[in-house]
Scaffold this active site. Structure first.
Site, mmCIF file in Angstrom:
data_model
loop_
_atom_site.group_PDB
_atom_site.id
_atom_site.type_symbol
_atom_site.label_atom_id
_atom_site.label_comp_id
_atom_site.label_asym_id
_atom_site.label_seq_id
_atom_site.Cartn_x
_atom_site.Cartn_y
_atom_site.Cartn_z
ATOM 1 N N ARG A 181 0.854 -1.185 0.000
ATOM 2 C CA ARG A 181 0.000 0.000 0.000
ATOM 3 C C ARG A 181 0.888 1.233 0.000
ATOM 4 O O ARG A 181 1.848 1.308 0.752
ATOM 5 C CB ARG A 181 -0.938 0.006 1.218
ATOM 6 C CG ARG A 181 -1.915 -1.154 1.208
ATOM 7 C CD ARG A 181 -2.828 -1.175 2.421
ATOM 8 N NE ARG A 181 -3.614 -2.410 2.439
ATOM 9 C CZ ARG A 181 -4.404 -2.788 3.441
ATOM 10 N NH1 ARG A 181 -4.516 -2.017 4.514
ATOM 11 N NH2 ARG A 181 -5.087 -3.924 3.374
ATOM 12 N N LYS A 213 -18.674 -6.038 11.630
ATOM 13 C CA LYS A 213 -17.408 -6.685 11.964
ATOM 14 C C LYS A 213 -17.162 -6.627 13.469
ATOM 15 O O LYS A 213 -17.728 -5.798 14.189
ATOM 16 C CB LYS A 213 -16.244 -6.021 11.231
ATOM 17 C CG LYS A 213 -16.059 -4.549 11.565
ATOM 18 C CD LYS A 213 -14.897 -3.945 10.774
ATOM 19 C CE LYS A 213 -14.800 -2.443 11.024
ATOM 20 N NZ LYS A 213 -13.647 -1.836 10.325
#
Length: 639
Positions: A362, A464
Site C-alpha cells: 500500500r 465486523k
C-alpha cells in the site's frame, strides 16, 4: 415552565429558559463549581447553553469521558492563545482533540524550538491562572470571514469561507484571543490545570502535500496531576521499548532509504519472523484452514469489479505491461475468491477456510511510515471463510476462542472487543444485516466476552468485530478482525450449489488474528521490551567458555543443545572469544537472551554448566541434561 430530567430520573422545574450552569447551581454549589459542560441527549453543550424546552440533562464534570474531551479541546485553544501572545505574527489554523491529548497547527516564519515550547507552556500556565471566562458568540459566515481577515488570520478565514454562506458560525473568546469553534468549551481557563506540550512536527495545510507546510504542536491534558504523571511515565517507558531502537540494538532489522516503507530483516529478526509465521501456520493447519498462495500482481479490471480501484487507487502501486494495467495487491481477498471459483463448490464443501501469508503493498504517505509498525510492504496472516448464513455464528464463536488462545501464547490476555454495526449507506437486506450482527454479538457472548457497540462503523457490505490488544504499559493495538461480507462474492460471481440443487452466493468472512506480521512483531518487541519469551527469542541460549581449556567442552554442550529437540532445534550461540567472561556475560545479557551457560574447569570436570537466566538471575550449577529439561519446559509453556 421548563422541566429538566436528570440522570437519576428526578426532575427540576424552572419558570423559563435556564442555562446548564443554573441547573447545576440548583442542584448544589459543589456541582456548580465542578461543571465543565452539559449533555442534552447525545449532544455536549457549554454550561452557558440556554435550555428553552423540556429536556433530559446530565452535568458533565472532569470525572466523565466527555469532560476530558472538553478539557483537551479547551487546552488546544489555550495553546493557540499563548502562541499569539508570544508570537503575534503566527497564524492559527486548526486544533482538534486526539487520543491522549490535542494539537494545534500554526503558520510561522521560522520553526518553533524546544525553548519556544517551554516558553509557550509557561505562558499557558499563566493564562490559565488568570481564570478568564470563555465566552461564545455567533456571527454570520461572511461577517466572520471579514473579521478574521481583518485580524490577518487568512487560514482561519479560508476555513470559514468553505462553510455554506447561509450558515452562522460560532466563535469563542478568552481574554484577548478569539477563535472559530463549534465548542463546547470549559467555562473559564482556570479549569485547565494539568497539561504539557510534547513536541513539534510538520503538517501540510489541510493534509494536502501540495499545500504549504505548517508547524503542529502536540500536547496532552488530563483531569488530575496523577493522571498526567502516569501518562508521562508511560511515554518514558514506551520510549525505552521503542521497537525501532530495540531493532537496532538487538540487530533484528533495519529500514533503508533505498526502499522506504519496507523492512530489511537481519538473521535474528528473520528467525523471530519465522517463529511467528510457523506458529500461525500450525494454527491454520490445526483449525481446518487450507493454506493457499495468490499472485502479487492482478489486472486492474479485477480491482474495478471489487470497488477497490475507485476507493483505494491512490494507495495502490500500479504497473503496465503489454498495454494492460496491473496493481500490486493491497489485500488478499479477491485472490481467494478466484481460487474458490475454480471448480464447482457444493454446500457440503462449506464452510471452506482459506489462509494465506499474503504479501501486500500500500502506497502509504512518507509522513505516515513508522518503523515496522506502518510500512508499504507487509505480510498478513489473512484468512477467508466461505460459508452460509447459518455458519456465521459457529464460525465466529470458534474464531474468537482461537484468537484468544493465540494472543495468550504471545503474552496478551487483555483484549477489548467491539462490534461495528450497519452504516446508513449499505448494501444487503435488513434481514441479512440482522442475522450477521446478531451472530457476531452472540459469538462474543458465547465466548464470555463483554463488548462495546460502535454504531454505524461497519463496512458498507457487512458488520465486523474488532479485537484490540492492551499491552504491558496500557497502550491499545487493534489487530484482529472478523468481518462479514455479502458484497464481494456477489461482485466476483462466487457461488455454490445448495442442498436444493440451485446456485447460491456464499457469505465471505474476512479474518485476521495478528494482521500485518511486521506490525505484530513490532508490537511483540515493545510488549516484551525486547526480552522475548524463550520460544520466540532468536537466540535462546548462549554457551560461554572461561578459558580456551573449555572450548571443546562448550562445543559439545552447544551440539547437544541443538540436537535436544529434533523437530525444533534449540537456537544456540557459541561464544569462544578470548575475552573476559564478565565482558561476554554482559554483552549477551544486553542482547536479552533467555539463558546464558558458563563453563569453567569445574563445570567441565562434572559435566555441568553454570546457568544464568535473563534479568541477571543466577540459577546455579546443574547437569546439562537438567538444563535441557528446564529450557524445554520454558519453551513449551510459552511463558
Amino acid at each position: 415552565m421548563i422541566h429538566i430530567t436528570l440522570p437519576d430520573g428526578s426532575q427540576r422545574e424552572f419558570p423559563g429558559p435556564v442555562t446548564v450552569a443554573e441547573v447545576a447551581a440548583s442542584i448544589g454549589a459543589g456541582l456548580a463549581k465542578a461543571a465543565l459542560a452539559g449533555k442534552i441527549g447525545d449532544k455536549v453543550v457549554d454550561t452557558s447553553h440556554q435550555i428553552t424546552q423540556d429536556s433530559p440533562l446530565s452535568i458533565v464534570t472532569a470525572k466523565d469521558a466527555d469532560g476530558l474531551d472538553v478539557i483537551r479541546h479547551s487546552t488546544a485553544h489555550l495553546l493557540a492563545y499563548a502562541v499569539k501572545e508570544l508570537f503575534p505574527d503566527a497564524q492559527v489554523t486548526i486544533g482538534p482533540v486526539i487520543e491522549n491529548g490535542f494539537y494545534y497547527d500554526f503558520a510561522y516564519k521560522r520553526p518553533f524550538t524546544p525553548e519556544d515550547l517551554v516558553a509557550i507552556e509557561k505562558r499557558m500556565t499563566e493564562l490559565a491562572a488568570k481564570d478568564e471566562p470563555i465566552v461564545r458568540r455567533v456571527l454570520p459566515r461572511d461577517e466572520a470571514v471579514q473579521y478574521f481577515k481583518g485580524l490577518g488570520e487568512h487560514y482561519k478565514a479560508e476555513i470559514i469561507a468553505s462553510i455554506p454562506s447561509n450558515e452562522d458560525v460560532s466563535l469563542y473568546r478568552e481574554g484577548a484571543f478569539e477563535d472559530l469553534c463549534r465548542g463546547p468549551h470549559v467555562p473559564s481557563t482556570g479549569k485547565l490545570k494539568f497539561f504539557k506540550l510534547m513536541k513539534v512536527a510538520g503538517a501540510y495545510w489541510r493534509g494536502d502535500h501540495r499545500n504549504e507546510m505548517l508547524q503542529r504542536v502536540y500536547g496532552t491534558a488530563w483531569t488530575t496531576k496523577d493522571e498526567l504523571q502516569q501518562y508521562l511515565t508511560m511515554l518514558e517507558e514506551a520510549e525505552k521499548r521503542d521497537h525501532r531502537k530495540l531493532g537496532r540494538e538487538l540487530d533484528l532489522f533495519h529500514i533503508d532509504e533505498h526502499s522506504p516503507g519496507t523492512v530489511f530483516w537481519h538473521p535474528k529478526g528473520w528467525t523471530l519472523w519465522q517463529e511467528v509465521e510457523q506458529y500461525m501456520r500450525r494454527v491454520y493447519r490445526d483449525n481446518g484452514y487450507q493454506e493457499v498462495k495468490g499472485p502479487q500482481i492482478l489486472d486492474k479490471t479485477l480491482w474495478e469489479k471489487t470497488g477497490h480501484w475507485d476507493k483505494y487507487r491512490d494507495n495502490m502501486f500500479t504497473t503496465e505491461s503489454e498495454k494492460r494495467d496491473y496493481a500490486l495487491k493491497p489485500m488478499n481477498c479477491p485472490g481467494h475468491i478466484l481460487i474458490f471459483k475454480q471448480g464447482i463448490k457444493s454446500y457440503r464443501d462449506l464452510p471452506l477456510r482459506y489462509g494465506e501469508f499474503g504479501q501486500c503493498h500500500r502506497n502509504e504517505p512518507t509522513g505516515g511510515l513508522h518503523g515496522i509498525m506502518r510500512v508499504r510492504g507487509f505480510t498478513q496472516d489473512d484468512g477467508h471463510i466461505f460459508c452460509t448464513e447459518e455458519h456465521i455464528l459457529p464460525e465466529c464463536t470458534a474464531y474468537t476462542a482461537l484468537l484468544q488462545k493465540v494472543y495468550k501464547d504471545f503474552g496478551f490476555e487483555n483484549i477489548i472487543y467491539k462490534v461495528a454495526t450497519r452504516p446508513e449507506a449499505r448494501i444487503g437486506s435488513d434481514e441479512s444485516w440482522d442475522k450477521a450482527e446478531h451472530a457476531l454479538m452472540e459469538s462474543l457472548r458465547a465466548s464470555g466476552c463483554e463488548f462495546e457497540i460502535a454504531p454505524g462503523d461497519g463496512a458498507f457490505y457487512g458488520p465486523k468485530i474488532e479485537y484490540t490488544l492492551k499491552d504491558a504499559i496500557g497502550r491499545q493495538w487493534q489487530c484482529g478482525t472478523m468481518q462479514v461480507d455479502f458484497s464481494m462474492p456477489e461482485r466476483l460471481d462466487a457461488e455454490y450449489v445448495g442442498e436444493d440443487g440451485a446456485r447460491h452466493r456464499p457469505v465471505m468472512l474476512h479474518r485476521a488474528i495478528v494482521g500485518s506480521l511486521e506490525r505484530f512483531i513490532g508490537i511483540l518487541i515493545e510488549q516484551h521490551a525486547g526480552a522475548l519469551p524463550a520460544w520466540l527469542a532468536p537466540v535462546q541460549v548462549a554457551v560461554l567458555n572461561i578459558t580456551d581449556a573449555q572450548a571443546d567442552y562448550c562445543r559439545e554442550i552447544a551440539e547437544k543443545l541443538e540436537k535436544a529437540l529434533p523437530q525444533h532445534p534449540l537456537r544456540v550461540a557459541l561464544d569462544l572469544r578470548n575475552e573476559k567472561i564478565t565482558y561476554k556475560i554482559r554483552e549477551h545479557s544486553m542482547q536479552k537472551l533467555p539463558f546464558i551457560l558458563v563453563a569453567g574447569d569445574k563445570e567441565r570436570a562434572s559435566g555441568a554448566v553454570a546457568v544464568r537466566a535473563r534479568g541477571n538471575k543466577d540459577l546455579g550449577v546443574m547437569p546439562v541434561d537438567e538444563f535441557i529439561e528446564l529450557v524445554v519446559k520454558a519453551i513449551a509453556s510459552k511463558a
